[in-house]
Write a protein that holds these residues in place. Structure first.
Motif, short mmCIF file in Angstrom:
data_model
loop_
_atom_site.label_atom_id
_atom_site.label_comp_id
_atom_site.label_asym_id
_atom_site.label_seq_id
_atom_site.Cartn_x
_atom_site.Cartn_y
_atom_site.Cartn_z
N VAL A 274 -1.77 -12.70 -59.55
CA VAL A 274 -1.49 -12.18 -60.88
C VAL A 274 -1.20 -10.68 -60.89
CG1 VAL A 274 -2.35 -12.08 -63.25
CG2 VAL A 274 -2.98 -14.00 -61.78
N ARG B 4 2.39 -9.21 -61.23
CA ARG B 4 2.96 -9.39 -62.56
C ARG B 4 2.39 -8.34 -63.53
NH1 ARG B 4 1.29 -12.17 -66.83
NH2 ARG B 4 -0.29 -13.44 -65.76
N LYS C 147 3.77 -4.87 -63.22
CA LYS C 147 5.11 -4.74 -63.80
C LYS C 147 5.02 -4.73 -65.32
CE LYS C 147 8.19 -6.77 -60.77
NZ LYS C 147 8.70 -8.08 -60.37
N GLU C 148 4.35 -5.74 -65.84
CA GLU C 148 4.30 -5.96 -67.29
C GLU C 148 3.69 -4.76 -68.00
OE1 GLU C 148 2.94 -10.00 -68.05
OE2 GLU C 148 2.08 -9.26 -69.94
#
Lengths: 414, 628
Positions: free
Chosen positions: B96, B99, B102-103
């Protein structure tokens, strides 16, 4: 750079090359000597190198001593001796075996496997044999006749057994007779604690015939005045160790007494012998013990023992060397310890578990024994602080009297 | 206002977005890594990873899960007060994190140092991921009093303390401009799950005796200290019937999950002692439990096989019996020994048992009676015990089963007598085993010895309503003491008759309390092909309050002890093993020097100590052990 590498490579090749020829010419005696330092598995690998090494692998000298480990995956975490190896030993090396032990896990299968191997040792002459139950007494689960016939094979064929360790097995009087008939001249050590099928008469027969017996371990119910007298007869060598387990099966069991005169005879005959006694009794079963002088040297109380009995120990055990008390009631053992320090002048090791002793009495005890106390293992909870010493001060005081650093034993605060 | 905007415009892109990753250390007080997350940051998100699929299938029991979820809820509640939230992420960190980086445009990741081998491996992987994503990683030690790695590496003369004082609790002021962006669906996406969601059946689950969370922990520590102050006696309390029960001042589960900082606890204890005892230096025994924890963490940190017998260089190989039925009887409180069964019932119901009760059941399972491997017992504790920690749990089990640390094995706890001494009336048993309620105190610890009339009057026939004892204790202890003696004689190559001398290097031994093993002498098994045989060294615990000597797997010798003279000081010493171990230990043996050449060396040290240290932490200033 590259050249250098090549050079070293060549050098290495040369070394390997020269080693090759030299290793093969290594005299057999040297090879044997080296092999003796290798574990079995490494010897097996080495035996695949060349014919000579393979021959060396099978030299009788390397097979005198062997420990069979018999474990089942379902009952043990440890590995077992490989069945093929066992087969090979029986086939090629059984006549070389001299010092053999069987380590057996808690499964009946393993104990039976040990018996099967024993019954195949027909053409060997063992000097020592040990049957060791590593977890539970699994030999007791084997049909008695099977066990006896296997053991008798060894007794009959060996003729020169000197040490026999068969604690917790169904050995019986008739098989001991076979042992005596074949090995009476050589037997020096016999350990057979908790062998319920042996009677006092059975062990007496061993003591009567085996005059070279130096070490003996058995349960209290086999101990008799006659046995002690037999062991102290003129023909008999000095006894070195006698180990007695006093175990109660049911609460309130009654125990016989041994006459002081019998013990006296023992001490006269073998003045230096060690008498090791392990007690696993309920508190109210100690009636017959320690009412008269007893030459015990190592005393172990595996469960609760009363203040009164420890008081008697202080009076009647002048040869005491080591005392271990696993548990006692709630009242402090102060006077008892001081009495022990006073009368047991050989005492050099003491261990106290679930007991209570006041700090001042403990310091007094250590002061009286002084530096001869080489082992002093006291659980921290045992020591009760009093007006004279706190727990923090006591290790100082005790260290001072012992002449070395000392701390109570402790368990982690989990 | 235009300047303000331009200022923000300049400032904001510079301010990093942080993630603080909670694992242990579930608290806002004394959390240095968390502070690093918000230092100068624009946004912070506190995350906790939970794999719902893993939860149901894991070996951790419902009480421990509940404790954890309560900790998370409390964290979330406390973060809300700071206009932040906890993000419970469903999934595995390694999957996770990329991600999330980035998010959320993350540029900084912070977490508390985890000393345990599994944790170190996991963290190394995450660090690598973060580095690849251009995320700065900040790790701070706050789960232990000492920096364990520094203890083990050669670090010159610096005592590897992890702190001077606990760091400040996270507050609005500390948060400053740092905010947590929270979406509308935060609860759905990142809320703390319930036990049902994790697949637990909670019907009939009694309320928690030990509620989880930092808030509860901080209430408890105050109560704990009040009681200590009230008693004003800092000796180890003697065991009685009452100490067997869960106490509202108990702290161990909170220390385990890090809801309570061990460093805060340490300081509060020291402070209190000084206040009550008028400035005298506290004895090391005051910190007993905390230091034991450090000891086991240190012993385990470089030993990934610390929780196994095979391949564990500090563990003696003992031919334990494999016996699933007997193990189940123990774990399910059906041994037929009321003392053992009551403890195991309390453990299953409440998740905590007194440390002496742990000793009793651990001894019973292993060397005392059943001769079953400590690894099995450790797994059961891992499932049920709230404060079970990988290092401490395994270490304590090894200790209790005499598998390591060279304990005298005659110290066995009798499954009848020990309980009777602690709680003569048997109230503890009646509380957890109501079926035995009718037995008089005389028989409650060995009801099988009660006459039939007594059993009938108690409405409990042994063998019908309550099991008969599963072992004959006297017989079992006879066998087991013999087995232990055999193993230890082989280890120590002792051939004499003494039982005490067969345990190598117990303190108080003729050689002054210490003994080093040269490699080959260690392992008893003949089939043992342990390839890292140079690591077959042993850990050894010297003395008690006053010290720990440990010879860990690495090639260094660790000293961890207190100067006998100056009491308060904890000395740490790291040495290369290249030099002869015995000379080093002779020279630096704690206490011996003190005994031999009076206290000059110590006084010298003591003066230095007074000169150099700030008053608040003078008791913890360490030096190397040469002078003492």
């Amino acid at each position: 750079m590259l050249n250098q590498k090549r050079e070293t490579q060549e050098k290495q090749n040369k070394i390997v090359g020269s080693l090759d020829s030299d290793w093969a010419r290594l005299p057999q005696e040297l090879l044997l000597h080296i092999f003796q330092y290798l574990p079995l598995l490494d010897r097996a690998y080495a035996s695949q190198v060349c014919r000579r090494w393979n021959q060396a692998f099978h030299m009788p000298e390397l097979w005198r001593c062997f420990e069979f480990e018999l474990n089942q995956p379902a009952s043990s975490y440890l590995k077992a001796t490989h069945p093929d190896l066992i087969k090979q030993i029986i086939k090629r090396h059984s006549n070389h075996l001299q010092y053999v032990s069987f380590k057996v896990d808690s499964s009946t299968e393993s104990a039976e496997a040990a018996c099967d191997i024993l019954s195949q040792l027909v053409n060997c002459s063992l000097k020592t044999l040990g049957l060791i139950s590593t977890a539970r007494p699994s030999f007791m689960e084997v049909p008695k006749s099977h066990f006896i016939s296997a053991l008798t094979v060894v007794f009959v064929n060996s003729k020169s057994l000197s040490s026999l360790k068969i604690d917790d097995t169904p050995v019986d009087d008739p098989s001991l007779k076979v042992l005596v008939a074949n090995n009476s001249d050589t037997l020096k050590l016999l350990k057979m604690s908790s062998c319920p099928h042996v009677s006092p008469a059975g062990i007496l027969c061993v003591a009567d015939q085996c005059h070279g017996l130096r070490e003996l371990a058995l349960n209290y119910h086999l101990l008799s005045d006659e046995l002690l007298l037999a062991l102290s007869s003129e023909k008999h060598v000095h006894l070195e160790h006698l180990r007695i387990d006093v175990v109660s099966e049911n609460p309130g069991q009654h125990f016989h007494t041994i006459k002081k005169s019998s013990w006296d005879a023992m001490v006269r005959h073998s003045p230096k012998f060690n008498l090791v006694m392990y007690f696993f009794l309920y508190e109210d079963e100690f009636g017959p013990f320690f009412n008269e002088e007893i030459p015990v040297t190592h005393l172990y109380f595996g469960r609760s023992v009363s203040k009164e009995v420890l008081g008697r120990v202080g009076l009647h055990c002048p040869r005491l060397v080591e005392l271990v008390v696993c548990a006692n009631g709630l009242r402090p053992l102060d006077e008892e310890l001081i009495r022990i320090a006073k009368h047991c002048t050989q005492l050099s090791a003491i261990g106290l578990g679930e007991c209570e002793v006041s700090c001042s009495a403990f310091v007094e005890f250590v002061k009286m024994c002084g530096r001869r106390l080489s082992q002093l293992s006291i659980m921290e909870e045992v020591l009760i602080p009093d007006h004279k010493y706190s727990l923090d001060e006591i290790h100082w005081e005790v260290s001072k009297h012992l002449g070395r650093v000392w701390f109570p034993d402790m368990m982690p605060t989990w | 206002s235009s300047t303000a905007i331009s200022c923000c415009a300049v400032y904001q892109p510079m301010a990093p977005n942080s993630i603080h990753w909670f694992r242990k250390g579930l608290r806002l007080h004394d959390n240095p890594a968390l502070q690093e997350a918000i230092r100068g940051a624009g946004t912070v998100r506190c995350v906790y990873f939970l794999d719902p699929w893993f939860a149901g299938s894991s070996s951790v029991g419902v009480n421990r899960w509940r404790f954890l979820l309560q900790c998370l809820e409390d964290l979330d509640a406390n973060l809300r007060k700071l206009n932040s939230r906890l993000f419970v992420i469903r999934g595995q960190p390694a999957n996770v994190f990329p991600r999330l980086f980035k998010e959320w445009k993350i540029s900084r990741l912070t977490f508390e140092y985890d000393s345990e081998p599994f944790g170190k491996e996991r963290d190394a992987a995450i660090k690598k991921l973060a580095m690849e994503a251009g995320v700065e990683v900040i790790v701070k030690t706050s789960h232990t009093l000492y920096d364990l790695d520094k203890i083990i590496e050669l670090n010159g003369a610096q005592p590897p303390l992890t702190y001077k004082m606990p760091v400040e609790t996270l507050s609005d002021t500390l948060m400053g401009r740092c905010v947590t962006p929270i979406s509308e669906d935060h609860g759905d996406k990142y809320g703390v799950p319930s036990l049902e969601e994790l697949g637990f059946d909670i019907e009939g689950l009694p309320t928690a005796v030990w509620p989880g969370g930092e808030t509860e922990a901080l209430t408890r520590i105050e109560r704990h200290l009040e009681r200590k102050a009230w008693v004003a006696n800092f000796e180890r309390p003697r065991m009685n019937a009452n100490s067997l029960l869960a106490s509202p001042t108990g702290l161990s589960p909170y220390l385990r999950f890090g809801c309570l900082s061990c460093r805060l606890f340490y300081f509060k204890l020291t402070d209190l002692y000084r206040k009550v005892k008028k400035n005298s230096s506290p004895p090391l025994s005051l910190y007993g439990q905390l230091l034991w924890r450090e000891f086991f963490y240190t012993a385990a940190t470089n030993n990934p096989r610390f929780d196994k017998m095979e391949g564990n260089p500090i563990c003696v190989r003992i031919p334990w019996d494999k016996n699933p039925e007997a193990l189940a009887k123990w774990a399910e409180a059906k041994t037929g020994f009321p003392w053992i069964d009551a403890i195991m019932t309390q453990l299953r119901q409440e998740g905590w048992i007194h440390h002496l009760a742990r000793h009793a059941v651990a001894c019973f399972l292993t060397r005392g009676d059943l001769w079953i491997s400590w690894e099995e017992g450790m797994k059961v504790f891992e499932e049920l015990l709230l404060d079970a920690d990988w290092s401490v749990n395994a270490g304590s089990w090894m200790w209790l089963s005499c598998s390591s640390f060279f304990q005298q094995f005659f110290h066995c706890y009798c499954p009848v007598g020990f309980g009777r001494r602690t709680d003569p009336n048997g109230d503890f048993i009646r509380r957890y085993l109501p079926i035995l309620r009718g037995f008089p105190a005389k028989y409650i610890y060995d009801p099988w010895n009660a006459p039939e009339s007594v059993q009938a009057a108690a409405k409990c026939i042994i063998g019908v309503h309550y099991p008969k004892p599963m072992v004959h204790h006297a017989e079992a202890s006879r066998l087991n003491i013999e087995r232990m003696k055999q193993i230890y004689q082989q280890l120590s190559r002792y051939r004499g008759l003494g039982l005490l001398a067969s345990v190598p290097s117990t303190n108080g031994n003729g050689n002054g309390g210490m003994m080093a093993y040269s490699p080959g002498e260690q392992q008893p098994g003949t089939n043992n092909n342990n390839n890292n045989s140079h690591c077959t060294c042993v850990s050894h615990f010297l003395g008690h309050r006053n010290g720990v000597v440990l010879r860990p797997v690495s090639s260094s010798v660790l000293f961890f002890f207190q100067c006998l003279e100056c009491r308060g000081a904890l000395l740490l010493r790291v040495m290369a093993a290249g030099a002869s171990y015995s000379t080093l230990t002779m020279k630096n043996r704690p206490g011996l020097a003190v005994l031999d050449n009076s206290s000059n060396a110590c006084n010298r040290y003591h003066n230095n100590n007074n000169n150099n240290s700030s008053s608040s932490s003078s008791s913890m200033v360490g030096v190397t052990g040469v002078s003492c």
